[in-house]
Enzyme design. Structure first.
Site, mmCIF file in Angstrom:
data_model
loop_
_atom_site.group_PDB
_atom_site.id
_atom_site.type_symbol
_atom_site.label_atom_id
_atom_site.label_comp_id
_atom_site.label_asym_id
_atom_site.label_seq_id
_atom_site.Cartn_x
_atom_site.Cartn_y
_atom_site.Cartn_z
ATOM 1 C CB SER A 119 -0.837 0.052 1.285
ATOM 2 O OG SER A 119 -1.766 -0.962 1.316
ATOM 3 C CG HIS A 140 -1.831 -0.439 -4.339
ATOM 4 N ND1 HIS A 140 -2.027 0.897 -4.019
ATOM 5 C CD2 HIS A 140 -2.325 -1.142 -3.283
ATOM 6 C CE1 HIS A 140 -2.609 0.976 -2.839
ATOM 7 N NE2 HIS A 140 -2.809 -0.238 -2.375
ATOM 8 C CD GLU A 152 -1.592 3.940 -6.464
ATOM 9 O OE1 GLU A 152 -1.714 3.215 -5.454
ATOM 10 O OE2 GLU A 152 -1.466 5.176 -6.385
ATOM 11 C CG ASN A 190 -3.029 3.929 0.695
ATOM 12 O OD1 ASN A 190 -4.171 4.105 1.118
ATOM 13 N ND2 ASN A 190 -2.625 2.770 0.205
HETATM 14 C C1 LIG Z 1 -5.547 0.614 1.670
HETATM 15 C C2 LIG Z 1 -5.135 0.511 0.256
HETATM 16 O O1 LIG Z 1 -3.935 0.307 0.011
HETATM 17 C C3 LIG Z 1 -5.997 0.716 -0.895
HETATM 18 C C4 LIG Z 1 -7.441 0.402 -0.698
HETATM 19 O O2 LIG Z 1 -7.905 -0.635 -1.052
HETATM 20 S S1 LIG Z 1 -8.333 1.579 0.050
HETATM 21 C C5 LIG Z 1 -9.961 0.939 0.032
HETATM 22 C C6 LIG Z 1 -10.615 1.155 -1.293
HETATM 23 N N1 LIG Z 1 -11.963 0.713 -1.198
HETATM 24 C C7 LIG Z 1 -12.972 1.536 -0.935
HETATM 25 O O3 LIG Z 1 -12.789 2.732 -0.815
HETATM 26 C C8 LIG Z 1 -14.301 0.883 -0.798
HETATM 27 C C9 LIG Z 1 -15.372 1.861 -0.455
HETATM 28 N N2 LIG Z 1 -16.658 1.173 -0.394
HETATM 29 C C10 LIG Z 1 -17.365 0.857 -1.515
HETATM 30 O O4 LIG Z 1 -16.991 1.179 -2.634
HETATM 31 C C11 LIG Z 1 -18.646 0.110 -1.302
HETATM 32 O O5 LIG Z 1 -19.106 0.337 0.006
HETATM 33 C C12 LIG Z 1 -18.527 -1.415 -1.569
HETATM 34 C C13 LIG Z 1 -18.228 -1.656 -3.043
HETATM 35 C C14 LIG Z 1 -17.455 -2.074 -0.720
HETATM 36 C C15 LIG Z 1 -19.843 -2.041 -1.217
HETATM 37 O O6 LIG Z 1 -20.824 -1.430 -2.011
HETATM 38 P P1 LIG Z 1 -22.272 -1.086 -1.440
HETATM 39 O O7 LIG Z 1 -23.054 -0.510 -2.575
HETATM 40 O O8 LIG Z 1 -22.121 -0.317 -0.191
HETATM 41 O O9 LIG Z 1 -22.809 -2.437 -0.972
HETATM 42 P P2 LIG Z 1 -23.547 -3.520 -1.804
HETATM 43 O O10 LIG Z 1 -24.735 -2.997 -2.533
HETATM 44 O O11 LIG Z 1 -23.750 -4.581 -0.773
HETATM 45 O O12 LIG Z 1 -22.409 -3.961 -2.817
HETATM 46 C C16 LIG Z 1 -22.385 -3.647 -4.202
HETATM 47 C C17 LIG Z 1 -22.081 -4.925 -4.925
HETATM 48 O O13 LIG Z 1 -20.822 -5.483 -4.501
HETATM 49 C C18 LIG Z 1 -21.026 -6.760 -3.872
HETATM 50 N N3 LIG Z 1 -20.153 -6.835 -2.693
HETATM 51 C C19 LIG Z 1 -19.853 -5.850 -1.834
HETATM 52 N N4 LIG Z 1 -18.937 -6.251 -0.952
HETATM 53 C C20 LIG Z 1 -18.646 -7.521 -1.240
HETATM 54 C C21 LIG Z 1 -17.762 -8.488 -0.706
HETATM 55 N N5 LIG Z 1 -16.933 -8.220 0.317
HETATM 56 N N6 LIG Z 1 -17.748 -9.705 -1.271
HETATM 57 C C22 LIG Z 1 -18.534 -9.998 -2.313
HETATM 58 N N7 LIG Z 1 -19.377 -9.119 -2.886
HETATM 59 C C23 LIG Z 1 -19.436 -7.906 -2.353
HETATM 60 C C24 LIG Z 1 -22.463 -6.794 -3.487
HETATM 61 O O14 LIG Z 1 -22.965 -8.104 -3.439
HETATM 62 C C25 LIG Z 1 -23.112 -5.985 -4.605
HETATM 63 O O15 LIG Z 1 -23.240 -6.771 -5.764
HETATM 64 P P3 LIG Z 1 -24.530 -6.597 -6.740
HETATM 65 O O16 LIG Z 1 -24.474 -5.210 -7.290
HETATM 66 O O17 LIG Z 1 -24.313 -7.648 -7.759
HETATM 67 O O18 LIG Z 1 -25.716 -6.831 -5.879
HETATM 68 N N1 LIG Z 2 -6.399 -4.103 3.388
HETATM 69 C C1 LIG Z 2 -6.478 -3.302 2.346
HETATM 70 O O1 LIG Z 2 -7.473 -2.601 2.154
HETATM 71 C C2 LIG Z 2 -5.356 -3.241 1.378
HETATM 72 C C3 LIG Z 2 -4.136 -3.820 1.660
HETATM 73 N N2 LIG Z 2 -3.126 -3.754 0.740
HETATM 74 C C4 LIG Z 2 -1.836 -4.352 1.029
HETATM 75 O O2 LIG Z 2 -1.936 -5.733 0.788
HETATM 76 C C5 LIG Z 2 -1.077 -6.458 1.680
HETATM 77 C C6 LIG Z 2 -1.891 -7.471 2.457
HETATM 78 O O3 LIG Z 2 -2.917 -6.796 3.166
HETATM 79 P P1 LIG Z 2 -4.209 -7.568 3.704
HETATM 80 O O4 LIG Z 2 -4.567 -8.669 2.778
HETATM 81 O O5 LIG Z 2 -5.202 -6.536 4.041
HETATM 82 O O6 LIG Z 2 -3.642 -8.189 5.058
HETATM 83 P P2 LIG Z 2 -4.115 -9.500 5.838
HETATM 84 O O7 LIG Z 2 -3.660 -9.332 7.234
HETATM 85 O O8 LIG Z 2 -5.561 -9.772 5.564
HETATM 86 O O9 LIG Z 2 -3.298 -10.646 5.104
HETATM 87 C C7 LIG Z 2 -1.910 -10.758 5.082
HETATM 88 C C8 LIG Z 2 -1.605 -12.238 4.965
HETATM 89 O O10 LIG Z 2 -0.210 -12.422 4.692
HETATM 90 C C9 LIG Z 2 0.228 -13.490 5.532
HETATM 91 N N3 LIG Z 2 1.674 -13.540 5.688
HETATM 92 C C10 LIG Z 2 2.460 -12.968 6.639
HETATM 93 N N4 LIG Z 2 3.736 -13.315 6.454
HETATM 94 C C11 LIG Z 2 3.792 -14.112 5.354
HETATM 95 C C12 LIG Z 2 4.835 -14.805 4.672
HETATM 96 N N5 LIG Z 2 6.076 -14.768 5.088
HETATM 97 N N6 LIG Z 2 4.510 -15.549 3.592
HETATM 98 C C13 LIG Z 2 3.254 -15.637 3.162
HETATM 99 N N7 LIG Z 2 2.223 -15.020 3.776
HETATM 100 C C14 LIG Z 2 2.476 -14.252 4.860
HETATM 101 C C15 LIG Z 2 -0.535 -13.225 6.810
HETATM 102 O O11 LIG Z 2 -0.469 -14.320 7.694
HETATM 103 P P3 LIG Z 2 -0.633 -13.996 9.296
HETATM 104 O O12 LIG Z 2 -2.082 -13.815 9.513
HETATM 105 O O13 LIG Z 2 -0.051 -15.166 9.940
HETATM 106 O O14 LIG Z 2 0.198 -12.763 9.587
HETATM 107 C C16 LIG Z 2 -1.927 -12.982 6.257
HETATM 108 O O15 LIG Z 2 -2.619 -14.175 5.980
HETATM 109 C C17 LIG Z 2 -0.383 -5.391 2.541
HETATM 110 O O16 LIG Z 2 0.846 -5.038 1.948
HETATM 111 C C18 LIG Z 2 -1.370 -4.236 2.464
HETATM 112 O O17 LIG Z 2 -0.771 -2.976 2.691
HETATM 113 C C19 LIG Z 2 -3.296 -3.170 -0.485
HETATM 114 C C20 LIG Z 2 -4.495 -2.635 -0.835
HETATM 115 C C21 LIG Z 2 -5.612 -2.578 0.093
#
Ligand SMILES: CC(=O)CC(=O)SCCNC(=O)CCNC(=O)[C@H](O)C(C)(C)COP(=O)(O)OP(=O)(O)OC[C@H]1O[C@@H](n2cnc3c(N)ncnc32)[C@H](O)[C@@H]1OP(=O)(O)O
Ligand SMILES: NC(=O)C1=CN([C@@H]2O[C@H](COP(=O)(O)OP(=O)(O)OC[C@H]3O[C@@H](n4cnc5c(N)ncnc54)[C@H](OP(=O)(O)O)[C@@H]3O)[C@@H](O)[C@H]2O)C=CC1
Length: 282
Positions: A119, A140, A152, A190
């Site tokens: 991330s 990403h 990304e 991010n």
């Molecule tokens: C941290 C990082 O490095 C980067 C990141 O990823 S940051 C996070 C980025 N993600 C976001 O910002 C997500 C923000 N949230 C959303 O976009 C929405 O809330 C969401 C898509 C997660 C859910 O959408 P929603 O409209 O609130 O809910 P909902 O109507 O239940 O879902 C829309 C569709 O997705 C499906 N869905 C939602 N979540 C699901 C899940 N976890 N598993 C399976 N299907 C899912 C639903 O079944 C629905 O499908 P249909 O249209 O076919 O019915």
């Molecule tokens: N969460 C998010 O929304 C997002 C996350 N990411 C990135 O994706 C990556 C994973 O995040 P996320 O899936 O949320 O995290 P989770 O905690 O859900 O999953 C990480 C997994 O990796 C496993 N793991 C740890 N060490 C090892 C290893 N040596 N070999 C293989 N597997 C290992 C962990 O096991 P254990 O449970 O034992 O630690 C766990 O099952 C991170 O780099 C995160 O920044 C990117 C986009 C969005």
């Protein structure tokens, strides 16, 4: 080289989603985690998604069996020897990712591209752990992977044009829209998203509003699909904290300091949905 077999390291919420979209695009997939129980949990997450799709009439049981059959479980990183492209999606921890990339460099054929789903950690730093920095790239995905359209794509300083093109095309094969980012802490996604979430935690910490009020303002006032605290719980508070630390360390700018309340929750093991408690209870 044609990509036929795709490797994923880490079967958590991101790794299992990446394995799912790769298998749905027709590739054979090897999904690896350190313990069998974590790989099993990854399979269960994918199955649940497909079961919902079957209920909605978007998929048949035969299609589910066919796609699931393309994913092979693994707890040995050496199983990556047979793959043509690998994406690492293990925990957001720099030392851990360095170790994994050293091992992948040993295990995979020299022509194989090694992607990271990190991330925030600069790709150049991860690439420097290998003897193939030109074949290391950021790929990403966004959470939840099967639903979110973006990938990304991040070039490290040494990433070759060929590696970039292949990764871009693979993102499209997965049905995603790629966007290019330069290699700075947090990339684009991010750099922008996480300070917003961190500020929402500061607002809670300073008593500006309740968790519900903060989320409602951003949902109904700004049309965000989820409030920032709900989104933090979806991402994982450990991951949010790790990203803020990378931004803070990388830019040495106090505007990126993680909120003490975020750290407190992580220290308590309140990591969000994945542990049943974060800013909300699940
Ligand atoms: C941290 C990082 O490095 C980067 C990141 O990823 S940051 C996070 C980025 N993600 C976001 O910002 C997500 C923000 N949230 C959303 O976009 C929405 O809330 C969401 C898509 C997660 C859910 O959408 P929603 O409209 O609130 O809910 P909902 O109507 O239940 O879902 C829309 C569709 O997705 C499906 N869905 C939602 N979540 C699901 C899940 N976890 N598993 C399976 N299907 C899912 C639903 O079944 C629905 O499908 P249909 O249209 O076919 O019915
Ligand atoms: N969460 C998010 O929304 C997002 C996350 N990411 C990135 O994706 C990556 C994973 O995040 P996320 O899936 O949320 O995290 P989770 O905690 O859900 O999953 C990480 C997994 O990796 C496993 N793991 C740890 N060490 C090892 C290893 N040596 N070999 C293989 N597997 C290992 C962990 O096991 P254990 O449970 O034992 O630690 C766990 O099952 C991170 O780099 C995160 O920044 C990117 C986009 C969005």
């Amino acid at each position: 080289m044609e990509i036929q077999t795709f490797g994923v390291i880490g079967a958590g919420q991101m790794g299992s989603g990446i394995a799912q979209v790769a298998a749905m695009s027709g590739l054979n997939v090897v999904m690896n985690d350190i313990q069998e129980a974590f790989v099993d949990r990854g399979f269960k997450t994918i199955e649940k998604f497909f079961d919902r799709s079957i209920e909605k009439g978007k998929m048949t049981a035969e299609q589910k069996a066919e796609v699931m059959g393309r994913i092979k479980p693994s707890t040995d990183i050496n199983d990556m020897a047979g793959t043509d492209f690998v994406v690492e999606a293990a925990t957001e921890n720099e030392a851990l990712k360095f170790e994994i990339f050293k091992m992948l460099d040993q295990a995979c054929r020299p022509e194989v591209i090694l992607g990271s789903n990190t991330s925030s950690i600069p790709i150049g730093r991860i690439a420097a752990q290998t003897k193939r920095p030109e074949k290391v790239i950021g790929m990403h995905f966004m959470n939840p992977v099967p639903i979110m359209k973006l990938v990304e794509v991040i070039r490290g300083i040494a990433t070759s044009d060929e590696t970039f093109q292949i990764t871009w095309q693979l993102s499209e094969k997965f049905g995603k829209t790629p966007a290019e980012s330069s290699d700075y802490p947090g990339f684009i996604a991010n750099r922008i998203l996480m300070p917003m979430i961190n500020e929402a935690v500061f607002a809670l910490y300073h008593g500006v509003g309740t968790r519900e009020a903060i989320d409602t303002v951003m949902k109904l006032g700004m049309n965000h699909p989820m409030g920032p605290l709900t989104l933090a719980d979806l991402i994982g508070l450990d991951t949010c904290l790790a990203i803020m630390e990378t931004l803070y360390d990388g830019f040495k700018d106090s505007k990126y300091r993680p909120c003490p309340l975020l750290r407190k929750y992580v220290e308590a093991g309140w990591l969000g949905r994945k542990t049943g408690r974060g800013f909300y209870e699940y």
